[in-house]
Design an enzyme around this catalytic site. Structure first.
Site, PDB file in Angstrom:
ATOM      1  N   HIS A  61       0.842  -1.204   0.000  1.00  9.23           N
ATOM      2  CA  HIS A  61       0.000   0.000   0.000  1.00  9.23           C
ATOM      3  C   HIS A  61       0.875   1.252   0.000  1.00  9.23           C
ATOM      4  O   HIS A  61       1.212   1.804   1.049  1.00  9.23           O
ATOM      5  CB  HIS A  61      -0.931  -0.006   1.215  1.00  9.23           C
ATOM      6  CG  HIS A  61      -2.052   0.957   1.076  1.00  9.23           C
ATOM      7  ND1 HIS A  61      -3.327   0.710   1.550  1.00  9.23           N
ATOM      8  CD2 HIS A  61      -2.119   2.188   0.498  1.00  9.23           C
ATOM      9  CE1 HIS A  61      -4.110   1.733   1.263  1.00  9.23           C
ATOM     10  NE2 HIS A  61      -3.390   2.649   0.640  1.00  9.23           N
ATOM     11  N   HIS A  63       1.702   5.023  -2.170  1.00  6.68           N
ATOM     12  CA  HIS A  63       1.347   6.027  -3.187  1.00  6.68           C
ATOM     13  C   HIS A  63       2.639   6.697  -3.656  1.00  6.68           C
ATOM     14  O   HIS A  63       3.150   7.586  -2.983  1.00  6.68           O
ATOM     15  CB  HIS A  63       0.400   7.072  -2.603  1.00  6.68           C
ATOM     16  CG  HIS A  63      -0.889   6.490  -2.083  1.00  6.68           C
ATOM     17  ND1 HIS A  63      -2.032   6.395  -2.858  1.00  6.68           N
ATOM     18  CD2 HIS A  63      -1.220   5.958  -0.888  1.00  6.68           C
ATOM     19  CE1 HIS A  63      -3.005   5.831  -2.143  1.00  6.68           C
ATOM     20  NE2 HIS A  63      -2.534   5.561  -0.936  1.00  6.68           N
ATOM     21  N   ASN A  95      -4.439   5.946  -7.510  1.00  6.32           N
ATOM     22  CA  ASN A  95      -5.060   7.289  -7.486  1.00  6.32           C
ATOM     23  C   ASN A  95      -4.055   8.370  -7.875  1.00  6.32           C
ATOM     24  O   ASN A  95      -3.744   9.266  -7.115  1.00  6.32           O
ATOM     25  CB  ASN A  95      -5.681   7.581  -6.115  1.00  6.32           C
ATOM     26  CG  ASN A  95      -4.680   7.557  -4.982  1.00  6.32           C
ATOM     27  OD1 ASN A  95      -3.681   6.857  -5.049  1.00  6.32           O
ATOM     28  ND2 ASN A  95      -4.929   8.318  -3.944  1.00  6.32           N
ATOM     29  N   ASP A 310       0.768   2.510   3.833  1.00  6.61           N
ATOM     30  CA  ASP A 310      -0.094   3.519   3.199  1.00  6.61           C
ATOM     31  C   ASP A 310       0.670   4.836   3.064  1.00  6.61           C
ATOM     32  O   ASP A 310       0.150   5.910   3.371  1.00  6.61           O
ATOM     33  CB  ASP A 310      -1.405   3.727   3.971  1.00  6.61           C
ATOM     34  CG  ASP A 310      -2.435   4.502   3.150  1.00  6.61           C
ATOM     35  OD1 ASP A 310      -2.120   4.883   2.004  1.00  6.61           O
ATOM     36  OD2 ASP A 310      -3.547   4.725   3.649  1.00  6.61           O
TER      37      ASP A 310
HETATM   38  O1  DOR Z   1      -5.091   9.257   3.794  1.00  9.91           O
HETATM   39  C1  DOR Z   1      -5.196   8.884   2.626  1.00  9.91           C
HETATM   40  N1  DOR Z   1      -4.384   9.357   1.670  1.00  9.91           N
HETATM   41  N2  DOR Z   1      -6.140   7.986   2.286  1.00  9.91           N
HETATM   42  C2  DOR Z   1      -6.404   7.671   0.994  1.00  9.91           C
HETATM   43  O2  DOR Z   1      -7.262   6.881   0.740  1.00  9.91           O
HETATM   44  C3  DOR Z   1      -5.647   8.309  -0.088  1.00  9.91           C
HETATM   45  C4  DOR Z   1      -4.343   8.746   0.387  1.00  9.91           C
HETATM   46  C5  DOR Z   1      -3.647   9.636  -0.611  1.00  9.91           C
HETATM   47  O3  DOR Z   1      -3.534   9.242  -1.771  1.00  9.91           O
HETATM   48  O4  DOR Z   1      -3.154  10.687  -0.231  1.00  9.91           O
HETATM   49 ZN    ZN Z   2      -3.840   4.592   0.472  1.00  7.31          ZN
END
Ligand code: DOR
Ligand code: ZN
Length: 450
Positions: A61, A63, A95, A310
């Site tokens: 997870h 980004h 995303n 994340d």
């Molecule tokens: O806190 C978050 N940030 N939750 C998400 O689902 C997206 C993520 C982001 O891409 O910044």
């Molecule tokens: Zn995420």
């Protein structure tokens, strides 16, 4: 024979447990794990001086941004921060700008990543405009489909149960998992409208919107729809006791579900959110101490499959606003995950076995990553050397990520990644990134031919 590399005088975490031995690497793979006298000659020999060798973390997870969001993070800065944190494979979320949701967008991302990455990268894709394209996306190498139930990202109409079931079915046929962000769009929007009408833009209002109920509702709906198809659902970042309970009940009944927890949901609570304010804002948000306790209990029972970061980088400016709806949620976590978890191991709250299971072995299994995720002869040489005794203070201004902020700033941790190896190459040495961009590889998921 002459191997490429031998690490000796090490404690090596093998699937059979910890052994005092060395590891020989050749052609990017683990050739042998054995006592010094039984290791082959090698062109490079490194005395690890009693430090511990663990499988590199597989973080499903992440980004990584780049492309039009390169001001937040690039494939280079994101994988550099991964290497510094002992993460050897990052699985990138879709995303992005543009959204990863077609063979075209995935190909473009892969092409760019190839030249910029210092650790390995695999990719999630959002669902495409037409379900026919799903097979090409998997052929192209995506390891899973990511479904955001909090907002429409990708081509799927998330409000249409039948469309979601069709998408789940197709994923099931191809045997790829669907990773779900479980927060119910309608609930979020309704409560947000109420808050805006009441003129609210404060932290409490944000927590009312991103409530445990919104999480539970999305989990229940996903389970209901998944039951029609037996698709493997991977619940991302479970944060609330109630949501967790709903997942574990179905897991117990044998539904193909796995779930993930994040270090910030295990180590922080809504009290910290109130104290540290917007830096700590993330979706789903930090929860109560009872929720935190429930996550720990489940984790200790082996019921939470995966620990992921994340990693969600934003600029410091994007994290600061008096009006909460202008603050970007997300915490950069790649560089802090392993040290934070090793600290828990040192404090006796976590075993090394459960850490490795949740951050290397299980992610490899769930996302069908071949020959990675454990220190096994014949597997790729993705590993991290850690000094279990080294104490240091987390300093977010030194992160390799572009996002130089963290709710863990100033925390004292014990357990430091000192060297990271990816495909047999030393990419991080004592906090410095020594690999050239492009050293990491693009990793494909389950082989699929339509
Ligand atoms: O806190 C978050 N940030 N939750 C998400 O689902 C997206 C993520 C982001 O891409 O910044
Ligand atoms: Zn995420």
């Amino acid at each position: 024979m002459l191997a490429d590399l031998v690490l000796y005088n090490a404690k090596i975490y093998t699937p059979e447990g910890m052994i005092e031995a060395g590891v020989a690497v050749d052609d990017g793979r683990i050739l042998k794990i054995a006592k010094k006298t039984n290791l082959p000659q090698a062109s490079t020999r490194l005395n690890i001086r009693g430090q511990t060798v663990l499988p590199g973390l597989i973080d499903p997870h992440v980004h990584l941004r780049d492309q039009q969001l390169a001001y937040k993070e690039t494939f280079f800065s994101g994988t550099a921060t991964a290497a510094a944190g002992g993460v050897t494979l990052t699985i990138d979320m879709p995303n992005n700008k543009p959204v990863t949701m077609s063979t075209k967008s995935l190909k473009e991302r892969m092409k760019l990543a190839e030249t910029r990455t210092v650790v390995n990268i695999a990719f999630h894709s959002a669902f495409p405009e037409t379900l026919e394209e799903m097979s090409q996306i998997v052929e192209q190498g995506a390891v899973a489909f990511k479904l955001y139930l909090s907002q429409k990202i990708g081509g799927l109409d998330i409000d249409d149960d039948d469309a979601v079931v069709r998408a789940f079915s197709r994923a099931r046929e191809m045997k790829v998992p669907v990773a779900v962000h479980a927060e119910d769009r309608e609930t979020l929007e309704n409560v947000k409208t109420e808050m805006l009408q009441a003129g609210r833009g404060d932290l409490e209002a944000y927590l009312k919107v991103h409530s445990p109920e919104a999480e539970l509702k999305a989990i229940q709906r996903t389970i209901k729809l998944a039951k029609k198809t037996s698709t493997h659902i991977h619940f991302c970042h479970v944060s609330s006791a109630e949501g967790l309970k709903a997942i574990l009940t179905e897991k117990n009944r044998g539904l193909a579900i796995t779930c993930e927890a994040l270090p910030h949901h295990l180590l922080l609570s809504s009290k910290d959110l109130k104290r540290w304010k917007t830096v700590t804002l993330t979706d789903p948000p930090l929860r109560t101490e009872e929720d935190v306790k429930a996550l720990w209990t489940a984790f200790k029972q082996g019921l939470i499959d995966v620990l992921a970061s994340d990693h969600a980088p934003h600029t410091v400016e994007e994290k600061e606003s008096e009006f909460i709806w202008n603050v970007k949620p997300g915490i950069p976590g790649l560089e802090t995950m392993l040290p934070l978890l090793l600290t828990q191991v040192n404090e006796g709250r976590l075993t090394l076995a459960s850490l490795i299971r949740a951050s290397s072995k299980k992610p490899a299994e769930i996302f069908h990553i071949k020959d990675r995720g454990s220190l096994t002869e014949g597997f790729y040489a993705d590993f991290v050397v850690v000094d279990m005794k080294q104490k240091y203070r987390i300093d977010s201004s030194k992160f390799h990520s572009k996002a130089k902020h963290s709710p863990f700033d100033g925390w004292m941790v014990k357990g430091k990644p000192t060297k990271t190896f990816v495909n047999g190459h030393l990419v991080m040495d004592d906090g410095e990134i020594i690999a050239k961009p492009g050293t990491g590889q693009i990793i494909h998921g389950r082989q699929y031919k339509s």
